[in-house]
Design an enzyme around this catalytic site. Structure first.
Site, PDB file in Angstrom:
ATOM      1  N   ARG A  28       0.807  -1.231   0.000  1.00 41.81           N
ATOM      2  CA  ARG A  28       0.000   0.000   0.000  1.00 41.81           C
ATOM      3  C   ARG A  28       0.843   1.285   0.000  1.00 41.81           C
ATOM      4  O   ARG A  28       0.346   2.363  -0.239  1.00 41.81           O
ATOM      5  CB  ARG A  28      -0.952  -0.011   1.212  1.00 41.81           C
ATOM      6  N   LYS A  35       9.205  -0.471   2.626  1.00 42.36           N
ATOM      7  CA  LYS A  35       8.360   0.427   3.438  1.00 42.36           C
ATOM      8  C   LYS A  35       9.112   0.931   4.670  1.00 42.36           C
ATOM      9  O   LYS A  35       9.055   2.104   5.005  1.00 42.36           O
ATOM     10  CB  LYS A  35       7.098  -0.326   3.865  1.00 42.36           C
ATOM     11  N   GLY A  95       2.982 -14.974   6.793  1.00 39.14           N
ATOM     12  CA  GLY A  95       2.265 -14.496   7.971  1.00 39.14           C
ATOM     13  C   GLY A  95       3.186 -14.165   9.127  1.00 39.14           C
ATOM     14  O   GLY A  95       4.368 -14.523   9.124  1.00 39.14           O
ATOM     15  N   ASP A 123       7.214  -1.357  11.120  1.00 33.21           N
ATOM     16  CA  ASP A 123       6.428  -0.245  10.566  1.00 33.21           C
ATOM     17  C   ASP A 123       5.661   0.528  11.643  1.00 33.21           C
ATOM     18  O   ASP A 123       4.646   1.136  11.373  1.00 33.21           O
ATOM     19  CB  ASP A 123       5.466  -0.764   9.488  1.00 33.21           C
ATOM     20  N   GLU A 173      -8.588 -11.621  13.893  1.00 28.95           N
ATOM     21  CA  GLU A 173      -8.327 -10.671  12.803  1.00 28.95           C
ATOM     22  C   GLU A 173      -9.658 -10.158  12.261  1.00 28.95           C
ATOM     23  O   GLU A 173     -10.637 -10.923  12.196  1.00 28.95           O
ATOM     24  CB  GLU A 173      -7.524 -11.346  11.696  1.00 28.95           C
ATOM     25  N   ASN A 188      -5.510  -5.259  18.955  1.00 30.65           N
ATOM     26  CA  ASN A 188      -4.135  -5.706  19.117  1.00 30.65           C
ATOM     27  C   ASN A 188      -3.177  -4.708  18.467  1.00 30.65           C
ATOM     28  O   ASN A 188      -3.256  -4.463  17.267  1.00 30.65           O
ATOM     29  CB  ASN A 188      -4.008  -7.084  18.446  1.00 30.65           C
ATOM     30  N   ASN A 398      35.633  44.125   4.121  1.00 30.80           N
ATOM     31  CA  ASN A 398      34.290  44.502   3.706  1.00 30.80           C
ATOM     32  C   ASN A 398      34.105  44.179   2.226  1.00 30.80           C
ATOM     33  O   ASN A 398      34.865  44.664   1.378  1.00 30.80           O
ATOM     34  CB  ASN A 398      34.060  45.990   3.957  1.00 30.80           C
ATOM     35  N   ALA A 401      28.622  45.515  -2.314  1.00 32.97           N
ATOM     36  CA  ALA A 401      27.467  44.940  -3.017  1.00 32.97           C
ATOM     37  C   ALA A 401      27.852  44.488  -4.420  1.00 32.97           C
ATOM     38  O   ALA A 401      28.604  45.165  -5.117  1.00 32.97           O
ATOM     39  CB  ALA A 401      26.359  45.983  -3.098  1.00 32.97           C
ATOM     40  N   ALA A 444      35.266  50.516  -6.777  1.00 33.79           N
ATOM     41  CA  ALA A 444      34.023  49.946  -7.313  1.00 33.79           C
ATOM     42  C   ALA A 444      34.166  49.626  -8.793  1.00 33.79           C
ATOM     43  O   ALA A 444      34.834  50.356  -9.531  1.00 33.79           O
ATOM     44  CB  ALA A 444      32.876  50.917  -7.092  1.00 33.79           C
TER      45      ALA A 444
HETATM   46  C1  UD1 Z   1      -1.098  -7.560  12.577  1.00 33.08           C
HETATM   47  C2  UD1 Z   1      -1.876  -8.424  13.576  1.00 33.08           C
HETATM   48  C3  UD1 Z   1      -3.097  -7.661  14.031  1.00 33.08           C
HETATM   49  C4  UD1 Z   1      -2.701  -6.337  14.638  1.00 33.08           C
HETATM   50  C5  UD1 Z   1      -1.836  -5.551  13.662  1.00 33.08           C
HETATM   51  C6  UD1 Z   1      -1.239  -4.358  14.384  1.00 33.08           C
HETATM   52  C7  UD1 Z   1      -1.500 -10.711  12.868  1.00 33.08           C
HETATM   53  C8  UD1 Z   1      -2.082 -11.905  12.215  1.00 33.08           C
HETATM   54  N1  UD1 Z   1      -2.255  -9.655  12.936  1.00 33.08           N
HETATM   55  O1  UD1 Z   1      -1.943  -7.372  11.452  1.00 33.08           O
HETATM   56  O2  UD1 Z   1      -3.809  -8.424  15.005  1.00 33.08           O
HETATM   57  O3  UD1 Z   1      -3.846  -5.618  15.000  1.00 33.08           O
HETATM   58  O4  UD1 Z   1      -0.728  -6.327  13.183  1.00 33.08           O
HETATM   59  O5  UD1 Z   1      -0.548  -3.539  13.494  1.00 33.08           O
HETATM   60  O6  UD1 Z   1      -0.380 -10.769  13.324  1.00 33.08           O
HETATM   61  N2  UD1 Z   1       5.387  -9.319   8.378  1.00 33.08           N
HETATM   62  C9  UD1 Z   1       6.478 -10.106   8.042  1.00 33.08           C
HETATM   63  N3  UD1 Z   1       6.240 -11.304   7.432  1.00 33.08           N
HETATM   64  C10 UD1 Z   1       4.998 -11.753   7.161  1.00 33.08           C
HETATM   65  C11 UD1 Z   1       3.897 -10.934   7.500  1.00 33.08           C
HETATM   66  C12 UD1 Z   1       4.132  -9.725   8.115  1.00 33.08           C
HETATM   67  O7  UD1 Z   1       7.621  -9.756   8.299  1.00 33.08           O
HETATM   68  O8  UD1 Z   1       4.876 -12.863   6.613  1.00 33.08           O
HETATM   69  C13 UD1 Z   1       5.660  -8.032   9.036  1.00 33.08           C
HETATM   70  C14 UD1 Z   1       5.221  -6.840   8.219  1.00 33.08           C
HETATM   71  O9  UD1 Z   1       6.278  -6.397   7.388  1.00 33.08           O
HETATM   72  C15 UD1 Z   1       4.875  -5.840   9.297  1.00 33.08           C
HETATM   73  C16 UD1 Z   1       4.388  -6.702  10.460  1.00 33.08           C
HETATM   74  O10 UD1 Z   1       4.914  -7.983  10.221  1.00 33.08           O
HETATM   75  O11 UD1 Z   1       6.016  -5.122   9.717  1.00 33.08           O
HETATM   76  C17 UD1 Z   1       2.865  -6.754  10.591  1.00 33.08           C
HETATM   77  O12 UD1 Z   1       2.335  -7.351   9.447  1.00 33.08           O
HETATM   78  P1  UD1 Z   1       1.011  -6.853   8.749  1.00 33.08           P
HETATM   79  O13 UD1 Z   1       0.782  -7.644   7.532  1.00 33.08           O
HETATM   80  O14 UD1 Z   1       1.033  -5.375   8.631  1.00 33.08           O
HETATM   81  O15 UD1 Z   1      -0.053  -7.317   9.842  1.00 33.08           O
HETATM   82  P2  UD1 Z   1      -1.477  -6.711  10.028  1.00 33.08           P
HETATM   83  O16 UD1 Z   1      -2.386  -7.267   9.013  1.00 33.08           O
HETATM   84  O17 UD1 Z   1      -1.370  -5.249  10.166  1.00 33.08           O
HETATM   85 MG    MG Z   2       0.223  -3.661   9.587  1.00 32.03          MG
END
Ligand code: UD1
Ligand code: MG
Length: 483
Positions: A28, A35, A95, A123, A173, A188, A398, A401, A444
């Protein structure tokens, strides 16, 4: 310059480590760069998060990288040359639980780690060390700490589901929520502290049976509940909750920037600096300003700038990587980069000091004067409309100008030296390399092409001729051309 405070904050309990997740693509953000490398108050987000962790007394840091990992690693190595940061590559992002799993090996690489693991996101750039410390101090014992926040608009954050006793039993989630679960306004924040054993045993049990088909770190709560482990779930509100807001797009980035600017301005005012309109400033986290200085509206003061005491910076100035000593005034709309300015000097309005400018005490630089790689010794003046490049201007000299150093011949830059107390008349060209001796006088309109001895007068001025009545005759002869 990265400032790591040393303190004993969290070091008294079990060993503290942090796993920082920064592998995500950040789609995004719509950017060619990672990012987490986007800057907030002049510092890449990921650097800010690592800095907060270190300042909170966390000694071991593992960073989970994936997208643009080289760029991220390079930035952090440059910022923290003396800190032992371990890397874990998460080649495919499956994830948040998967991200933490990828970090296990790096965390254990110097023998088994059995302390507490903080899990942070790369982030979340406005998280402060003091918030981390206070969370740790308020909850020294629970094996799992989940940080929550209460929001008017819970957006897509994971919802904190609690039982009748107010104990957390699951994080859902948004995409997996029922309607009533969606209505929960406690969410969270994505900041956790877990005992290492609970964490890595728990991660092994996590599956992907959810709306996104991902390994959710949030499912660790289910495991902790099954194990009968106590879970702390403090709910932050107000400014503390704002600190935890993540950055997913440029709109969030602007919001984080404005929070960071607000706290920098507050800290500056508390340190004794008067800010006329704090909300209009742009500051950097590395900027230092001394007591009783005054900063007017719309000033940019960034990079590693150090401003002394009793300095006035008038409206609209743009200043980067400069040192400004006590009692100096920088008048409105001046543009300064890489300059070093002594005490009680006066610069501007509308001055431009470029890289390598050194002004000693009581120097005066007036409007529309540009300097580059130029030393002005104590009390020297260039009050109007000049270009001084590759020059050394002696004490109390000095510069009139319109004086220009012709320092470039199309191939090389050459030096101009003006001796102490010399007087350079208006509209002089100093064709470098050239020198004007101490106390010499340049009339000058002179083009100086040869070195001028001390105390001499130099002028290249043709004889003046006056032809009386010439103008009238001219007009009479030419008048018929105009209808
Ligand atoms: C996550 C939480 C959510 C919480 C939110 C807070 C989970 C499943 N959900 O959601 O409950 O409210 O953060 O901001 O954890 N990242 C990785 N590898 C991955 C996935 C993510 O390194 O495979 C990193 C991203 O770069 C980021 C962070 O983890 O820095 C959070 O990931 P993001 O996808 O933003 O999670 P959210 O959907 O925001
Ligand atoms: Mg996030």
């Amino acid at each position: 310059m990265t400032d790591i405070e040393t303190h004993s904050g969290m070091t008294s309990g079990p060993q503290q480590a942090a796993i920082i997740m920064a592998a995500g693509k950040g789609t995004r953000m719509r950017s060619k760069h990672s990012k987490v490398l986007h800057e907030v108050a002049g510092i890449p987000m990921i650097v800010r998060v690592v800095e907060s962790a270190l300042n909170a007394g966390i000694t071991k840091v593992v960073l989970v990288v994936g997208h643009q990992s080289e760029e991220v690693i390079e930035t952090l190595n440059a910022r923290f040359p003396n800190v032992d940061i371990s890397w874990a590559l998460q080649a495919e992002q499956k994830g948040t639980a998967h991200a933490v799993m990828c970090a296990e090996e790096s965390l254990m690489n110097q023998g088994a780690f059995s302390g507490d693991v903080w899990i942070l996101s790369g982030d979340v750039p406005t998280l402060s060390a003091s918030l981390l410390r206070s969370l740790g101090e308020a909850h020294p014992r629970e094996p799992l700490l989940v940080t929550g926040m209460k929001l008017d608009d819970p957006k897509s954050y994971g919802r904190l589901l609690k039982d009748d006793q107010g104990e957390l039993f699951a994080i859902r989630e948004a995409k997996d929520c029922t309607l009533s679960e969606r209505a929960v306004d406690e969410v969270n924040a994505g900041l956790y502290r877990v005992e290492a054993t609970l964490l890595f045993n728990g991660l092994k049990t996590i599956k992907t049976d959810n709306a996104q088909g991902e390994y959710y770190l949030t499912d660790l709560v289910d495991y902790a509940v099954q194990q009968g482990s106590k879970i702390a779930c403090p709910i932050l509100t107000g400014e503390r909750a704002l600190q935890l807001e993540g950055v997913n797009d440029r709109v969030d980035l602007a919001a984080a920037e404005s929070r960071a600017q607000h706290s920098l301005a507050l800290a500056m005012m508390r340190a004794g600096v008067t800010l006329l309109r704090p909300e209009t400033l742009r500051l950097s986290a590395m900027t230092i300003v001394g007591e009783d200085s005054l900063i007017e509206e719309g000033v940019t003061l960034i990079g590693e700038s150090v401003v002394g005491e009793g300095v006035t910076i008038e409206r609209g100035c743009w200043i980067k990587d400069c040192t400004i000593a006590d009692g100096t005034v920088i008048k409105a709309y001046s543009h300064l980069e890489g300059a070093k300015i002594g005490e009680s000097a006066s610069v501007g309005p509308f001055a431009r000091l470029r890289e390598g400018t050194v002004l000693e005490a009581k120097v005066k630089i007036g409007n529309f004067v540009e300097t580059k790689k130029t030393l002005m010794e104590e009390g020297a003046k260039a009050s109007h409309l000049s270009y001084l490049g590759d020059a050394k201007i002696g004490r109390s000299a000095n510069i009139g100008a319109g004086t220009i150093t012709c320092n470039y011949d199309g191939y090389e830059k050459h030096q101009t030296v003006v001796g102490a107390g010399a007087f350079i008349g208006s509209d002089t060209q100093l064709v470098a390399p050239v020198s004007v001796g101490e106390g010499a006088f340049v009339a000058a309109g002179t083009t100086v092409t040869q070195n001028v001895p001390a105390d001499a007068l130099v002028l290249t001025r043709p004889e003046t001729t006056h032809r009386r009545g010439w103008a009238t005759l001219f007009h009479q002869r030419r008048a018929h051309l105009k209808k």
